[in-house]
Design a protein around this motif. Structure first.
Motif: not given
Length: 186
Positions: A33-53, A27-31
């Motif tokens: 990755y809700r940040d658009p700045v973090l998503r801008h600098w990382t290559r692997i999306p983590v926007t769903t519980p399945a992606q976080a798992r 849950d903290e990982l998902l939270a």
């Protein structure tokens, strides 16, 4: 995995704990990755519980084979527990190889407080202590040229700027390479 690293407290900041990622960090990982700045600098999306798992499973498998050692960086919270503030990772570490790479990201609420520099410094010291006897003598920290905050993190973690690298997919812009060398035994 029982490895716990510590970045000591400073006059204005509490001690940081660095530990391998766990399933209950989802849950903290998902939270984070809700940040658009973090998503801008990382290559692997983590926007769903399945992606976080999947992200957590990959991190745990990489620990088992020793190829990529990711740490959740945690700081004490007001309730007596702790909260996720960053991620640091040791990449490309192989027995006998003289170099490896350090990476990181910082959760939005923790930015600008020196957390990344302290966590990268702690990880780097541990990496040299653990893998130096087997040959690790250099750590690289790479970032895109348009990310000046990463230059500041590198400096705070005792990495010196050495060169501009040309853009190379998947990175669309030129980058900086910062280097930290193992300190001589003595």
């Amino acid at each position: 995995m029982s490895i716990i690293l510590r970045a000591p407290a400073t006059g204005s900041a509490p001690e940081l704990l660095l530990r391998p990622w766990q399933d209950d960090d989802r849950d903290e990982l998902l939270a984070a990755y809700r940040d658009p700045v973090l998503r801008h600098w990382t290559r692997i999306p983590v926007t769903t519980p399945a992606q976080a798992r999947d992200w957590l499973s990959q991190a745990q498998r990489a620990w088992q084979d020793g190829s990529r050692l990711s740490f959740a960086v945690r700081e004490p919270d007001a309730d007596g527990g702790d909260r996720l503030v960053a991620n640091v990772v040791l990449k490309r570490v192989l027995p006998g190889r003289p170099d490896a790479e350090v990476g990181y990201w910082t959760a939005a609420p923790a930015r600008g407080r020196g957390i990344a520099g302290r966590a990268v410094d702690a990880l780097s010291g541990w990496a040299f202590a653990r893998y130096g006897p087997g040959g690790l003598t250099r750590l690289d920290l790479l970032h895109q040229i348009d990310n000046p905050a990463s230059c500041r993190v590198a400096e705070k973690a005792r990495f010196r700027f050495v060169e501009v690298l040309p853009a190379h997919p998947p990175f669309p812009r030129d980058g900086h390479r910062h280097v930290r060398l193992a300190e001589p035994a003595g």
